[in-house]
Design an enzyme around this catalytic site. Structure first.
Site, short mmCIF file in Angstrom:
data_model
loop_
_atom_site.label_atom_id
_atom_site.label_comp_id
_atom_site.label_asym_id
_atom_site.label_seq_id
_atom_site.Cartn_x
_atom_site.Cartn_y
_atom_site.Cartn_z
N ASP A 1 -12.88 2.78 -0.77
CA ASP A 1 -12.08 3.11 0.40
C ASP A 1 -12.89 4.03 1.29
O ASP A 1 -14.12 4.07 1.19
CB ASP A 1 -10.75 3.71 -0.08
N HIS A 2 -12.22 4.77 2.14
CA HIS A 2 -12.92 5.59 3.14
C HIS A 2 -14.18 6.25 2.61
O HIS A 2 -14.19 6.77 1.50
CB HIS A 2 -12.01 6.74 3.61
N HIS B 1 -7.65 0.31 -4.28
CA HIS B 1 -8.43 1.09 -3.31
C HIS B 1 -8.92 2.32 -4.05
O HIS B 1 -8.09 3.05 -4.61
CB HIS B 1 -7.54 1.57 -2.16
N HIS C 1 0.87 -1.19 0.00
CA HIS C 1 0.00 0.00 0.00
C HIS C 1 0.90 1.23 0.00
O HIS C 1 1.86 1.28 0.75
CB HIS C 1 -0.87 -0.03 1.26
N CYS D 1 -3.71 2.96 -4.39
CA CYS D 1 -4.74 3.64 -3.62
C CYS D 1 -4.91 5.07 -4.11
O CYS D 1 -3.98 5.88 -4.00
CB CYS D 1 -4.36 3.62 -2.14
N TYR E 1 -14.85 4.12 7.86
CA TYR E 1 -15.30 2.76 7.57
C TYR E 1 -16.73 2.46 8.00
O TYR E 1 -17.04 1.37 8.47
CB TYR E 1 -14.31 1.74 8.17
C1 DNO Z 1 -6.56 3.13 5.39
C2 DNO Z 1 -6.01 1.92 4.82
C3 DNO Z 1 -4.62 1.64 5.34
C4 DNO Z 1 -4.14 0.31 4.82
C5 DNO Z 1 -2.75 -0.04 5.23
C6 DNO Z 1 -2.29 -1.24 4.46
O1 DNO Z 1 -7.72 3.22 5.57
O2 DNO Z 1 -6.08 1.92 3.46
O3 DNO Z 1 -4.64 1.65 6.72
O4 DNO Z 1 -4.97 -0.68 5.33
O5 DNO Z 1 -1.88 1.00 5.01
O6 DNO Z 1 -1.26 -1.85 5.12
#
Ligand code: DNO
Length: 347
Positions: free
Chosen positions: A308-309, A263, A196, A234, A322
């Site tokens: 993602d978020h 992501h 990531h 991401c 989340y």
């Molecule tokens: C945030 C996530 C990160 C991700 C880590 C992967 O919401 O995308 O915390 O899980 O960086 O190791």
């Protein structure tokens, strides 16, 4: 593309029943959260979780994350034992049918924000990174979800100093060693390792961060020549920096078959380089989500993708970024875009 949803296990207020009712959802992205970083995950716990997920008609093919112990990143102390444990975790997860493991190599802090519930004009709230506020923060006294909370203030300041001394090149050297140790195991088990990027993609609190730009991702991929050595790309992490042309990065790395996990979220970049997390819908932020998904689609992407978020909307409370509702809207929006792209291509 396989649409997935992050799930924090049985204690997550977002349930597997919630997730399975989102149209197009194939599986969850999860982890064993009860074991400290560096230790081996009990097989019984992996199997129990897999059964719980599968019983709801969902897959558990992606783990996010198997954390990398700080000693590995610093190349000190017990790092050799932690690397052996990491390999064992890859083997155990592969046996349980896991196909992709997400991890990061960010020193001490995972993703960093200045506030987790910034009210937005529409009455929702979201995670934000205001540069001015981050500059005033004392990193030894901070705690954000996803960070290892087990350090005391003095341990934290020693850790930060150790990274300042290590510097960027030292971190690269330790990453190189880690990759060359674990990738042969991952390749043998046919598990895709997906790093990531650093979020945000610039150094914070004087600590180095290296998975930040196209140049550095090229350098990362060159550490090991095997398709199992790849990326969790991401959009919110790399895309919050104007110096990254995010859609171009997707085109390039998906074209190389090195993106195993996508992501996708949107961010609104402010004039001073700060950013606010926004709804996925392109007009709400600075990223063009259609262009990004088209880049994946054109490359024939068949890896995992997750919204993602999300913001907190409709009065929902829960783990920042989340909640269920906004991420479900994001998932549905992207499933719709993907269906449209398929149909336009005559698939
Ligand atoms: C945030 C996530 C990160 C991700 C880590 C992967 O919401 O995308 O915390 O899980 O960086 O190791």
């Amino acid at each position: 593309m396989k649409m997935t949803f992050r799930w924090y296990g049985s204690d997550d207020p977002v349930t597997l029943d919630n997730i399975r009712q989102i149209p197009g959802m194939t599986g969850v992205v999860t982890a064993v959260y009860s074991v400290p970083a560096g230790e081996v995950w009990p097989t019984e716990e992996i199997d129990r979780m897999k059964k719980e997920v599968n019983d709801k008609g969902l897959e558990m093919e992606v783990i996010e994350s198997v954390p990398v112990h700080e000693d590995i990143k610093l190349g000190r102390g017990d790092y050799k034992r932690y690397i052996e444990n990491y390999k064992e975790n890859i083997r155990r997860l592969a046996k349980a049918g896991v196909k992709c493991i997400c991890y990061n190599f960010m020193p001490v802090f995972d993703w960093t924000r200045s506030r987790l519930d910034q009210p937005l004009p529409d009455g929702s709230n979201a995670l934000v990174y205001y540069k001015e506020d981050v500059d005033k923060m004392d990193p030894t006294k901070l705690a954000l979800p996803g960070w290892d909370a087990s350090y005391s203030t003095s341990e934290m300041s020693q850790l930060i100093d150790a990274y300042k001394t290590l510097g960027e090149e030292g971190l690269w050297k330790n990453l190189d060693h880690f990759i060359n140790e674990i990738l042969p195991v991952a390749a043998e088990c046919d598990v895709n390792m997906a790093i990531h990027p650093d979020d945000p993609p610039w150094p914070i609190f004087g600590i180095p961060r290296i998975i930040t730009t196209e140049e550095n991702i090229d350098r990362f991929l060159a550490l090991y020549d095997d398709v199992h050595h790849g990326l969790t790309l991401c959009s919110g992490s790399l895309g919050c920096a104007k110096f990254n042309d995010y859609a171009a990065m997707v085109r390039k790395y998906a074209g190389m078959g090195r993106i195993h996990f996508a992501h996708v979220r949107n961010v609104k970049i402010l004039d001073d380089g700060s950013f606010e997390e926004s709804a996925h819908y392109s007009p709400c932020g600075s990223l063009d989500i259609v262009e990004i998904l088209k880049a994946y689609h054109d490359a024939g992407f068949n890896g995992y993708l997750r919204p993602d978020h999300g913001r907190m909307i409709w009065g929902e409370t829960g783990k920042p970024g989340y909640g269920l509702y906004d991420r479900a809207l994001g998932a549905m929006y992207m499933t719709g875009i993907w269906e449209t792209l398929d149909k336009c291509k005559g698939e």
